[in-house]
Write a protein that holds these residues in place. Structure first.
Motif, mmCIF file in Angstrom:
data_model
loop_
_atom_site.group_PDB
_atom_site.id
_atom_site.type_symbol
_atom_site.label_atom_id
_atom_site.label_comp_id
_atom_site.label_asym_id
_atom_site.label_seq_id
_atom_site.Cartn_x
_atom_site.Cartn_y
_atom_site.Cartn_z
ATOM 1 N N GLY A 1 55.310 18.258 103.420
ATOM 2 C CA GLY A 1 55.660 18.854 102.131
ATOM 3 C C GLY A 1 54.502 19.168 101.222
ATOM 4 N N ALA A 2 53.395 18.426 101.335
ATOM 5 C CA ALA A 2 52.270 18.705 100.440
ATOM 6 C C ALA A 2 51.388 19.791 101.067
ATOM 7 N N PRO A 3 50.738 20.582 100.235
ATOM 8 C CA PRO A 3 49.900 21.659 100.780
ATOM 9 C C PRO A 3 48.867 21.112 101.767
ATOM 10 N N TRP B 1 46.466 14.982 113.720
ATOM 11 C CA TRP B 1 46.880 13.620 114.049
ATOM 12 C C TRP B 1 47.724 13.569 115.324
ATOM 13 N N ILE C 1 59.397 15.026 104.859
ATOM 14 C CA ILE C 1 58.964 14.426 103.593
ATOM 15 C C ILE C 1 59.583 13.052 103.380
ATOM 16 N N LEU C 2 58.774 12.132 102.881
ATOM 17 C CA LEU C 2 59.241 10.795 102.532
ATOM 18 C C LEU C 2 59.390 10.747 101.027
ATOM 19 N N SER C 3 60.620 10.892 100.589
ATOM 20 C CA SER C 3 60.910 10.934 99.151
ATOM 21 C C SER C 3 62.391 10.605 99.002
ATOM 22 N N ARG D 1 46.938 18.998 109.010
ATOM 23 C CA ARG D 1 46.534 17.630 109.291
ATOM 24 C C ARG D 1 47.486 16.953 110.258
ATOM 25 N N MET E 1 49.346 19.811 104.646
ATOM 26 C CA MET E 1 49.748 18.693 105.501
ATOM 27 C C MET E 1 50.020 19.100 106.940
ATOM 28 N N PRO F 1 54.652 7.163 109.732
ATOM 29 C CA PRO F 1 55.367 7.934 108.709
ATOM 30 C C PRO F 1 54.429 8.920 108.021
ATOM 31 N N PHE F 2 54.158 10.009 108.701
ATOM 32 C CA PHE F 2 53.180 10.978 108.196
ATOM 33 C C PHE F 2 53.726 11.788 107.027
ATOM 34 N N GLY F 3 55.031 12.091 107.089
ATOM 35 C CA GLY F 3 55.627 12.887 106.022
ATOM 36 C C GLY F 3 55.378 14.369 106.189
#
Lengths: 481, 481
Positions: free
Chosen positions: B190-192, B201, B163-165, B197, B194, B186-188
């Motif tokens: 944490g979000a539902p 990628w 996560i990028l936070s 996806r 992801m 920077p895919f990150g």
């Protein structure tokens, strides 16, 4: 002729440049020069950009050769607009399928890509953005310049409340904040529980500026209130938005400004067009200015892609003037806007989108012969006292007539007032929708807080017509057996 | 004496420097010089850093004045270690409460903060990190240098799957990738949705390197297989991890390397200590090297904070040598490790943590008089064929004896083999745990895929003892009424 500041091809920006803090403009000359002079510079730049793309990109060369267009032909804006063919997002996707991963419109060696982002690709193959370090720097400089126009200054804390992933919105805002010398707080969004924590951090850090989507800002305000905090106490002075229409819709804008007691700025064209703040408001000018010396914008007829006269509606077609990795040249946005060329209160000599971008050409739905944009319904609802901030638009066809049903949330306060107040609210909504759309819609008042809040782009239109049609056809087929 | 490369206070790095591609080292001299020579340079630097902090930070000045320590006293490593008091995370939190938002250990003007990050603050007030642009640049240079040691090279694609936070892990890896001239993605996380996806990628972009947590890498591999993809086909050559122990645990490391057919690197000290890759493996050396010329690491007795001899266990205590915004000086990590000073296969003359960081001093639990670290159980399970990748450790006390129960997932394949295979699996687990811990634990085999996978740090220990105690007391009290 006075020199335009940092006007060169390829672009070269001085990393240490900052205007005096009391200057209204980042680049006074470029922002306030007579339009005709700027356009002469843009014509020359368009020729340079086209020559560059013609040389570096098989994608453009082939397309232009086929269309009989050559960069040498660009001697006026009209030459460019009439001879250079438009491109669409689908062209980019196909180019990447043929030439993975970045497509043959990547004009730099693959190894010079500095950042990869992309479309979220919920439908079909996602598109990858390959952005060079030079372009990242150009994006940062353009965004810092435009954010300066909002009133943001070095040392201000900029809180980014949008997901940091493929989505370029938050990254572009971050790059601008970094370049300006702000305290960048890339908090992000999207993971479960993040909104509550965002509220705590906003309360703890008191940032001067907030970036996100308009829907999410309203959700943050709601979450704050639930936790016993007043969003106005965060002390946010500048709220700037992209990712969805809304910040230029008076009702939405007013609700955000009312909640946070800060000023709302609308911005954002397309991820592909980053520096996407190329269309953005300023401290003195509402709507969105078209920063033509960064990205050349034409508002065009959505079928023929001819530039429409000022005052008319059309779809923006964008051309990069300061990108060298994946330059977009006459990319059709598919968005819907209206542009004007009246003098701007801020003194910048750019055309303007006074109502921002208020829909998608393909979001528009036709119901009983009327063209309806979801953003118009959003705007109408936001003007009604007691509107709880969320709604759904359901389009159905049970018989031969399209039916429009709007399901609306009241505020918790209105809900507590009881049945009579809710009935009155329903009547007001029905009347306002009728006045604005010129057609009657069914209105149903749902419970306050009924719909889930989004931390990204709100999707509010449910078109059930196809479903109904399919079902009816199926039933008819079964009956005839 | 040969000059150490870019060795200055305050640190100044040449942004254009890169070693020849075939060089094993980023800075050959700094990485391979005789330890005694490096230590002489470190002593001088420690004195400079302490003088700087004494001058700029009331936090350090007051603490040191009270302890009778002055930077002038630093004439040897021992002087520093014996006279300079340690600090703990709680000191930082309290300093921020007294002097919001960054605490009086911020050594730069507030307006020079470039990035804000922080602790996730699931318990109590979160701590804010205020990092200057100069420090961001130092972090980027340090990380690029250490990532070079993994084998990553300019032009490689680095996929960031964390996560990028607030979390600095992903940002530090991003800064390193950017500085090296990689394609940073920077895919990150944490979000539902992801993870699915991310898998798409990874398959589309075929990155050379992946960053995340070990648990999440295993989850990504599992998700890929569910979607009919083989993670080995992503072509990832370097997988580097921080945020939780695991990458140095042979069982976990082997499972990741087996899934992706790439090499695993363990790294990461603490967010506060960023450049947190100051402890990290290299292409030829497993475990973690202590890059002493970036952050000076002492492995200390966890009560007295005296440096322990090489070969022994202790808790790392870190001192920044290249940070000027919030320099950490003798920050106690509370982590658990063991260090050695044997020659390293890569030729770098740094001490090493051969088994990485394998627990928290405060994670350790005592059961029937035995000290147990959750990472040891993790390691034991990962050696058992048929282990499905997740487990929970439940400590309870129903009578007077502590009970240890381990709930273990089998692989779906083992589950299909049926009851006899599962019974054998259970027996092997029971035996291995007994051998390793010296105590008997109850083992329960749950369904394959029973526990939710995490996209961040796995939390696997459930200590029910207090709950049981409370309940027993309550029951006893009720009975006596």
């Amino acid at each position: 002729m006075v020199e335009m500041e940092s006007w060169s091809w390829p672009p070269r920006y001085d990393a240490s440049y900052k205007p005096p803090p009391d200057s209204r403009y980042w680049f006074p000359r470029r922002e306030t020069m007579p339009q005709a002079e700027r356009e002469r510079a843009i014509v020359q730049r368009l020729r340079e950009v086209c020559h560059y793309a013609y040389e570096k990109s098989p994608f453009y060369r082939q397309k232009w050769d086929q269309a009989g267009f050559h960069p040498d032909q660009v001697k006026s804006l009209e030459d460019f607009e009439q001879k250079c063919p438009v491109i669409a997002k689908a062209d980019l996707r196909m180019a990447q399928e043929r030439h993975p991963p970045f497509g043959d419109y990547l004009c730099i060696p693959d190894s010079e890509v500095f950042h990869i982002h992309g479309t979220s690709g919920t439908t079909g193959r996602p598109t990858a953005f390959g952005i060079s370090a030079a372009d990242w720097n150009n994006i940062a400089n353009a965004h810092a310049r435009i954010m300066w126009g909002f009133g943001i200054r070095p040392g201000d804390t900029v809180f980014l409340a949008a997901i940091l992933s493929l989505y370029l919105g938050s990254w572009g805002a971050l790059a601008g904040a970094e370049r300006m010398g702000c305290k960048a707080f890339p908090f992000g969004a999207g993971a479960p529980g993040m909104t509550s924590r965002a509220v705590q951090w906003l309360n703890q850090m008191k940032p001067e500026a907030l970036y996100g989507t308009p829907s999410y800002a309203l959700f943050v305000a709601e979450t704050a209130r639930k936790e016993g905090l007043n969003p106005a106490d965060f002390g946010i002075k500048y709220l700037f938005f992209s990712g969805e229409p809304g910040a230029s819709v008076p009702g939405v804008r007013d609700r955000i400004e009312e909640a946070f007691k800060g000023k709302v700025f609308d911005c954002g064209s397309m991820a592909e067009v980053t520096p996407f703040m190329n269309v953005a408001g300023s401290a003195q000018t509402s709507g969105m200015l078209c920063w033509q010396d960064i990205v050349y914008t034409e508002v065009c007829d959505p079928k023929k892609f001819d530039r429409v006269p000022y005052g008319e509606r059309g779809t923006p077609v964008y051309t990069h003037l300061e990108r060298t990795s994946q330059p977009m040249i006459r990319l059709v946005s598919g968005d819907l806007t209206q542009w004007t060329n009246d003098p701007n209160p801020c003194g910048r000599t750019y055309p303007r989108l006074p109502n921002g971008i208020f829909g998608r050409i393909d979001d528009m739905f036709t119901i009983r012969g009327e063209n309806v944009y979801p953003s118009e319904i959003d705007a109408a609802l936001n003007k009604v006292a007691g509107y709880g901030g969320e709604h759904r638009i359901v389009i159905s066809r049970s018989g031969i007539m399209d039916e429009l049903m709007i399901r609306v949330e009241p505020t918790p306060a209105l809900e507590k007032e009881g049945a009579a107040a809710l009935t009155k609210f329903k009547e007001t909504v029905t009347k306002n929708i009728h006045t604005m759309l010129g057609l009657r819609a069914g209105v149903e008042v749902v419970a306050a807080g009924f719909y889930p809040r989004t931390d990204f782009k709100a999707r509010r239109v449910i078109d059930d017509r196809d479903v109904f049609r399919e079902m009816n056809q199926k039933l008819a087929a079964e009956r005839s057996q």
